[in-house]
Design an enzyme around this catalytic site. Structure first.
Site: not given
Length: 425
Positions: A240, A136
């Site tokens: 990320d 995600y």
């Protein structure tokens, strides 16, 4: 529901009324009813040092008296320059250029655009990315494309660009099994890169912990070998760290904890201590130089109205100072979690108890696992009665408290968890 508000991740027709928060201090929220609730998840993972911290509030106040905002194209200012310098000083030496935006999803969008155009600017266009199952990365279109196809992105699937996925290396308690699993994934990645490495603009991963997919935790060894593969096959590596940055893994950043130097790094959430929206995408000098040209078409044409907002940068600078003060707290929280988790290890409703840094997680055994599990709603309701703010990811119950939490407050959380779990049995 307020008649003028559309709330996030909420089906308004079936959701209960939201609780109104009137004030907050430290780890505690105060509702309009006067009830106090301990914020066990740092208000969606953004609050590092506690609510209404006076040091950050004062920094914002002082900055607001001088410069609240200015366009960041053709202009600059001290807070942005100072924050960039201090961030870079804490990051691997290869990460030297800071691009400002305003939330985690846009930090990822910038990273994807940087990586894609990096190759285009060199006359080597590449068509896709390698990502990990369960990922995600945000809710904008690029971030959705490199994330797992799920209920979050299902409605937009026809609009998402092509991405290739490989399994995420979930850590096992059996070290030999973990190593074998990781090697299988690395072999698959190596094969893809060997067969068509010039197709991939980059590899993007949430290092050490996949957040929204259920706090799935990995190991440093995998990331170190992944960097070696990316380097050997001339492919960019993107971390990320929107969630894992700023102490969440027990070190300042997952990249520093694992001793891995990605080509591009995404940071947001905790960057201002939870006070204001801000994010950065940090890249290597080599990537920056690929855009440094007399040709206007080689410019990174991306920007945000509130990029490098001085108030946000001032909050970020104050938060970094508090990070130094709170370093023992986020370094020691893993050991404290493990002590409390040990007492729950034999609970009949729990499995897969795990912890990385300040993040503890456990799976609740149920016939209906997954993000839409009704257990999540049930536990949210029961947690309020225990004076706790919890927001399980389906049947995955997790904790990510702010660093100001005391030993007594952490014990209070775990006692409440025990009560909730016993009520479920």
């Amino acid at each position: 529901m307020h008649p003028n508000i559309w709330y996030p991740y909420t089906q308004a027709k079936t959701a209960p009324e939201p609780l109104k928060v009137k004030a907050a201090q430290g780890a505690w929220l105060e509702l309009e009813t006067g009830e106090r609730i301990l914020d066990c998840i740092s208000s969606w993972w953004v609050n590092l040092h506690g609510h209404a911290h006076p040091k950050i509030a004062e920094a914002i106040f002082q900055q607001a008296k001088h410069l609240e905002h200015v366009i960041f194209a053709g202009f600059t200012h001290d807070p942005a320059e100072q924050l960039a310098e201090k961030l870079v000083s804490r990051l691997p030496s290869s990460l030297s250029r800071v691009f400002y935006s305003d939330n985690g999803s846009t930090a990822v969008e910038v990273a994807l655009k940087m990586a894609y155009q990096y190759w285009t600017n060199q006359g080597q266009p590449r068509s896709t990315f390698l990502a990990f199952e369960g990922a995600y990365h945000g809710d904008t279109f690029g971030a959705m494309a490199v994330g797992a196809r799920s209920l979050f992105s299902q409605a937009f699937a026809p609009l998402l660009f092509e991405v290739e996925f490989v399994p995420y290396p979930i850590a096992h308690s059996d070290a030999a099994l973990a190593t074998a699993t990781e090697q299988t994934i690395l072999d698959e990645i190596a094969q893809k890169l060997s067969e068509s490495g010039d197709r991939y603009a980059g590899i993007i991963i949430e290092p050490l912990v996949q957040g929204a997919s259920g706090m799935r935790m990995g190991r440093s060894q995998f990331l170190q070998q992944l960097q070696e593969l990316a380097y050997a096959h001339n492919t960019l590596l993107i971390f990320d760290e929107v969630m894992t940055g700023f102490g969440r893994t027990g070190d300042w950043f997952a990249c520093t904890k694992t001793r891995v130097e990605p080509d591009i790094l995404c940071l947001s959430k905790g960057i201002t201590g939870g006070f204001l929206p801000l994010s950065v995408t940090v890249c290597s000098e080599a990537i920056y130089n690929a855009f440094y040209s007399d040709d206007p078409l080689q410019t990174l044409y991306h920007g945000h109205s509130y990029a490098a907002n001085p108030l946000g940068c001032a909050a970020g600078l104050a938060s970094l100072e508090l990070m130094v003060e709170h370093e023992p707290a986020f370094q020691q929280m893993e050991a404290k979690h493990r002590q409390h988790l040990a007492a729950l290890s034999d609970h009949p409703r729990l499995t897969n108890l795990r912890v990385t840094g300040t993040i503890a997680a456990m799976d609740i055994i149920t016939d209906q696992p997954g993000y839409l599990s009704q257990l999540s709603i049930d536990i949210r309701h029961r947690s309020i009665a225990q004076g706790l703010l919890l927001r399980p990811l389906g049947n995955v119950l997790y904790l990510m408290p702010p660093y100001c939490i005391t030993d007594d407050e952490l014990a209070f959380i775990y006692r409440g968890l025990g009560t909730i779990l016993n009520e479920l049995t």
